[in-house]
Design a protein around this motif. Structure first.
Motif, short mmCIF file in Angstrom:
data_model
loop_
_atom_site.label_atom_id
_atom_site.label_comp_id
_atom_site.label_asym_id
_atom_site.label_seq_id
_atom_site.Cartn_x
_atom_site.Cartn_y
_atom_site.Cartn_z
N SER A 257 0.83 -1.20 0.00
CA SER A 257 0.00 0.00 0.00
C SER A 257 0.86 1.25 0.00
O SER A 257 1.98 1.26 0.50
CB SER A 257 -0.90 -0.01 1.24
OG SER A 257 -1.49 1.25 1.44
N GLN A 258 0.30 2.33 -0.57
CA GLN A 258 0.97 3.62 -0.50
C GLN A 258 0.70 4.31 0.83
O GLN A 258 1.21 5.37 1.10
CB GLN A 258 0.50 4.51 -1.65
CG GLN A 258 0.85 3.97 -3.03
CD GLN A 258 2.33 3.80 -3.21
OE1 GLN A 258 3.11 4.71 -2.94
NE2 GLN A 258 2.76 2.65 -3.69
N ASP A 259 -0.14 3.71 1.65
CA ASP A 259 -0.52 4.30 2.94
C ASP A 259 -0.09 3.38 4.07
O ASP A 259 -0.80 2.44 4.43
CB ASP A 259 -2.03 4.53 2.99
CG ASP A 259 -2.45 5.28 4.25
OD1 ASP A 259 -1.62 5.44 5.15
OD2 ASP A 259 -3.62 5.71 4.32
N PRO A 260 1.10 3.59 4.64
CA PRO A 260 1.59 2.70 5.70
C PRO A 260 0.72 2.73 6.95
O PRO A 260 0.60 1.72 7.64
CB PRO A 260 3.01 3.23 5.98
CG PRO A 260 3.00 4.64 5.48
CD PRO A 260 2.06 4.66 4.32
N VAL A 261 0.12 3.88 7.26
CA VAL A 261 -0.72 3.97 8.46
C VAL A 261 -1.95 3.08 8.31
O VAL A 261 -2.32 2.35 9.24
CB VAL A 261 -1.13 5.43 8.72
CG1 VAL A 261 -2.17 5.51 9.83
CG2 VAL A 261 0.08 6.26 9.10
N ALA A 262 -2.58 3.13 7.14
CA ALA A 262 -3.77 2.29 6.91
C ALA A 262 -3.41 0.82 7.01
O ALA A 262 -4.15 0.02 7.58
CB ALA A 262 -4.37 2.60 5.54
N PHE A 263 -2.25 0.44 6.47
CA PHE A 263 -1.82 -0.95 6.55
C PHE A 263 -1.58 -1.36 8.00
O PHE A 263 -2.00 -2.44 8.43
CB PHE A 263 -0.55 -1.17 5.73
CG PHE A 263 -0.01 -2.57 5.81
CD1 PHE A 263 -0.52 -3.56 5.00
CD2 PHE A 263 1.00 -2.89 6.71
CE1 PHE A 263 -0.03 -4.87 5.08
CE2 PHE A 263 1.50 -4.18 6.80
CZ PHE A 263 0.98 -5.17 5.97
N ALA A 264 -0.90 -0.50 8.75
CA ALA A 264 -0.60 -0.82 10.15
C ALA A 264 -1.88 -1.02 10.96
O ALA A 264 -1.92 -1.85 11.88
CB ALA A 264 0.26 0.28 10.77
N LYS A 265 -2.92 -0.28 10.62
CA LYS A 265 -4.19 -0.43 11.33
C LYS A 265 -4.79 -1.82 11.11
O LYS A 265 -5.44 -2.37 12.00
CB LYS A 265 -5.18 0.64 10.89
CG LYS A 265 -4.88 2.03 11.43
CD LYS A 265 -5.91 3.04 10.96
CE LYS A 265 -5.62 4.43 11.53
NZ LYS A 265 -6.60 5.43 11.04
N THR A 266 -4.57 -2.40 9.93
CA THR A 266 -5.14 -3.71 9.65
C THR A 266 -4.51 -4.80 10.49
O THR A 266 -5.10 -5.86 10.68
CB THR A 266 -4.97 -4.08 8.16
OG1 THR A 266 -3.59 -4.27 7.85
CG2 THR A 266 -5.57 -3.02 7.26
N ILE A 267 -3.31 -4.55 11.01
CA ILE A 267 -2.67 -5.55 11.87
C ILE A 267 -2.55 -5.02 13.31
O ILE A 267 -1.74 -5.50 14.10
CB ILE A 267 -1.28 -5.95 11.33
CG1 ILE A 267 -0.38 -4.74 11.10
CG2 ILE A 267 -1.41 -6.74 10.05
CD1 ILE A 267 1.03 -5.10 10.63
N ASP A 268 -3.38 -4.03 13.63
CA ASP A 268 -3.52 -3.53 15.00
C ASP A 268 -2.20 -3.10 15.62
O ASP A 268 -1.90 -3.45 16.77
CB ASP A 268 -4.20 -4.59 15.88
CG ASP A 268 -5.62 -4.88 15.44
OD1 ASP A 268 -6.28 -3.94 14.97
OD2 ASP A 268 -6.06 -6.04 15.53
N ALA A 269 -1.41 -2.36 14.88
CA ALA A 269 -0.15 -1.82 15.43
C ALA A 269 -0.36 -0.36 15.81
O ALA A 269 -0.98 0.41 15.07
CB ALA A 269 0.97 -1.94 14.40
N ASP A 270 0.17 0.04 16.97
CA ASP A 270 0.04 1.43 17.43
C ASP A 270 0.90 2.40 16.62
O ASP A 270 0.60 3.59 16.55
CB ASP A 270 0.45 1.55 18.90
CG ASP A 270 -0.42 0.73 19.82
OD1 ASP A 270 -1.58 0.44 19.44
OD2 ASP A 270 0.04 0.36 20.91
N SER A 271 1.97 1.88 16.04
CA SER A 271 2.89 2.74 15.29
C SER A 271 3.42 1.97 14.09
O SER A 271 3.33 0.74 14.02
CB SER A 271 4.06 3.20 16.18
OG SER A 271 4.80 2.08 16.64
N VAL A 272 4.02 2.71 13.16
CA VAL A 272 4.55 2.08 11.96
C VAL A 272 5.84 2.79 11.55
O VAL A 272 5.93 4.02 11.61
CB VAL A 272 3.51 2.10 10.82
CG1 VAL A 272 3.08 3.53 10.49
CG2 VAL A 272 4.04 1.41 9.58
#
Length: 659
Positions: A257-272
């Motif tokens: 994805s071009q959006d790392p924050v959106a991807f990180a949300k899919t795996i429930d990470a607080d930060s990326v």
């Protein structure tokens, strides 16, 4: 300026479509195929481009099966992509629908074929209120400035925004509305900065992080391996911090994805953490940025430059700065672990990282490929302890216990404090030696050294359920899932623990969750077969058994004739069940008991039909052969009818599972 750029982009996206753009509508959703935007109740949905393209392909063929290969060809073109990558993106789409509370199962899996969109698609709508001519759409990478060797900057790296030029004829009311929005933004712009600082100052602490493969911006053919290798090094080092949960490499390897924050949300990470790698004149330059996923704010950015030969040292610098940016109070051992070198050979580490990806598929083909990669890594660096543990893990998948044991001993000789080595030693104690006490000691030692090593929690859970300590087993497996929430293997094995504890509804739920992520995971289908057999749902039991058999009998590059023959054989078994019932269906499986594991499987079938003597004969043989699956003889509810048999109790005593 980014605020106004984002505002303009949202505004233009809401009022403009391509000249021939059309909307595909279903339920409360509108999919703009031309502009690659999904709307839900007039609000844009945050989705990566790959998910949008997949959804477009499925909705355009609504009601029809779209094969996996067709989807891979359309979305990824000529790029080589694993099927598991496709499954992961489908899972993200399903989770998005679920989170929005949408009714219905829109995307249906058709086993061994592909996917079908089952939503009610309405006639596509063409929007002609505006005429738009698209000229360019470009995005530049982060500009990398020259730095002195080894220098670091904490200033936020700038990113050029997408440049879009359009020709259109908006109405006077439209212009007035847009100007009003901009004027409002200008009036409150200063305040928004203050709110950002205030919110960040009082933000909740970071407890988890996803480290994405860094993007390379040169033309080297090994870009993917290099970017993945960097991510894996950082993951391995930061996972030694007890107060931080680090998502494993298997969870981030498919990031596109071009959006790392959106991807990180899919795996429930607080930060990326993401960044770029650039090579020039014998030097390597890396930019990195650490973002919060709740609001997308920047925690830290850095830029590094060193000679290309010193790349691993640079990775050490990045790990230390990330830990510092997260305001983590590190112990002396944790700080030492951050700077630990597992190998100074970059090629060896890249081979190791690729091997772990193959091994984590938990398939026999993946295990063989992993073993080859680990051996190549050892050839590159014979002192690379982690590569020996990878070799041991893959060898155990094929029951090559001798090679596994030799590799474990070599790894511990090289690194006596290696957490992965103790976990693998525990697995060997567990399934090869049936030494439950030593296995537990080894798993606890591994977890003590690295609480973020999910595999140690996973295998410890298996030990606990083998001994009948099911609640403790659930706790360990849930911890493994906290670290790796999208592991189809962990989800299915948690389902198996519920099955062992006679909690069939929960067992079924977790197996289905595993199949949402990876529909062709053989073991999840196998567990569902066992669950439905126990609950008397024979129709579904038979279908799950046949799906598992098809997956097991399907190989890469298999000729069409072999596929047709396999399908024909499975159809014969299905018809045998329909005409003669479940007993005949299962009896047809009793064909070859030379393999010790199959003897154990057949013992289960005889036990299910109350044929005690045959079941006990086969269990005693499996016990004498020390078959892998025999470790579960106490846990499996299919043997409930044998609990009072002296021969059964003798087996348990021989395995130290009974007094």
């Amino acid at each position: 300026m980014k605020f106004f750029s984002d505002l303009s982009r949202i505004f233009l996206g809401a009022v403009m479509s391509s000249k021939n753009g059309r909307l595909i509508e279903f339920d409360k959703f509108r999919l703009d195929v031309g502009r690659r935007v999904l709307w839900y109740e007039d609000q844009p949905v945050n989705l990566a481009l790959k998910e949008i393209e997949l959804l477009s392909a499925l909705t355009e063929n609504s009601g029809e099966v779209v094969s996996k290969q067709e989807l891979l060809d359309r979305v990824w073109g000529d790029a080589f992509v694993e099927e598991s990558n496709l499954s992961r993106h489908i899972y993200v789409l399903r989770q998005m629908f679920k989170k929005l509370g949408a009714s219905g199962d829109y995307i249906q899996t058709v086993p061994q074929r592909g996917y079908r969109f089952a939503g009610q698609v309405r006639t596509p709508v063409h929007r002609g209120d505006l005429v738009v001519e698209k000229h360019t759409l470009t995005q530049t990478d982060i500009e990398i400035q020259d730095f002195a060797e080894g220098s670091v900057s904490r200033a936020t790296a700038g990113r050029a925004q997408p440049q879009v030029r359009t020709a259109y004829r908006p109405s006077t009311r439209l212009i007035f509305s847009f100007c009003a929005i901009l004027l409002t933004a200008l009036l409150v712009g200063g305040l928004s900065v203050n709110r950002y600082v205030s919110r960040h100052a009082g933000a909740s602490p970071i407890k988890s992080i996803a480290i994405l493969p860094f993007r390379t911006i040169d033309s080297r053919q090994d870009d993917k391996k290099r970017s993945l290798g960097l991510a894996d090094v950082l993951i391995t080092r930061l996972s030694n911090i007890k107060q931080l949960t680090v998502r494993p490499t298997s969870e981030v390897v498919n990031f596109e994805s071009q959006d790392p924050v959106a991807f990180a949300k899919t795996i429930d990470a607080d930060s990326v953490l993401d960044g770029t790698i650039y090579f020039a004149s014998g030097k390597i330059r890396i930019t990195a940025r650490l973002l919060r996923t709740d609001d997308g704010s920047t925690i830290w950015t850095g830029q590094f430059e060193k000679p290309a030969s010193d790349e691993l040292n640079m990775q050490n610098d990045i790990a230390l700065y990330v830990a510092d940016a997260l305001a983590l109070n590190l112990s002396g051992n944790e700080r030492e672990a951050l700077g630990k070198f597992y190998t100074k050979n970059l090629d060896a580490y890249q081979l190791y990282a690729q091997g772990r990806i193959e091994w984590n598929k938990r398939t026999f083909a993946g295990s063989w490929e992993a073993q080859r990669l680990f051996k190549n890594a050892i050839e590159k660096d014979p002192e690379f302890a982690l590569a020996y543990i990878g070799l041991a893990d893959s060898a155990m998948m094929g029951s090559d216990w001798l090679q596994a044991n030799m590799a474990i001993e070599k790894a511990l000789e090289l690194d006596p404090a290696l957490p992965e080595a103790y976990a693998t030693r525990g697995f060997l104690h567990l399934f090869r030696e049936w030494n439950w006490r030593k296995a537990e000691e080894a798993f606890k030692k591994s977890i003590e050294l690295n609480p973020n090593y999910a595999t140690a929690h996973h295998w410890y859970a298996q030990l606990l359920t083998i001994e009948g300590r099911h609640e403790e087993a659930k706790t360990q497996m849930r911890r493994a899932l906290e670290i790796n929430p999208l592991s189809h293997n962990f989800l299915a094995d948690l389902g198996q623990i519920y099955y062992f504890n006679h909690e069939y509804k929960e067992a079924e739920e977790y197996c289905h969750r595993a199949l949402e992520i990876y529909p062709d995971f053989e073991f999840a289908h196998e567990y569902l077969f066992q669950i439905y057999l126990q609950t008397g749902d024979y129709d579904r039991a038979v279908e799950e058994r046949l799906v598992a058999d098809k997956i097991h009998g399907t190989f890469a590059n298999q000729p069409d004739e072999a596929h047709r023959q396999l399908d024909a054989d499975l159809e014969k078994k299905r018809q045998a069940y329909r005409t003669s019932g479940i007993k005949k269906f299962l009896e047809n499986r009793l064909t070859d008991i030379e393999d010790a594991n199959m003897g154990y499987v057949y013992a289960k079938i005889h036990a299910y039909f109350g044929e005690r003597e045959k079941a006990l004969d086969l269990l005693e043989k499996a016990y004498a052969d020390k078959s892998f699956l025999s470790a579960f003889v106490k846990a499996d509810p299919i043997f409930d009818s044998l609990r009072d048999e002296p021969r059964y109790q003798n087996i348990l005593r021989g395995m130290s599972l009974a007094e």
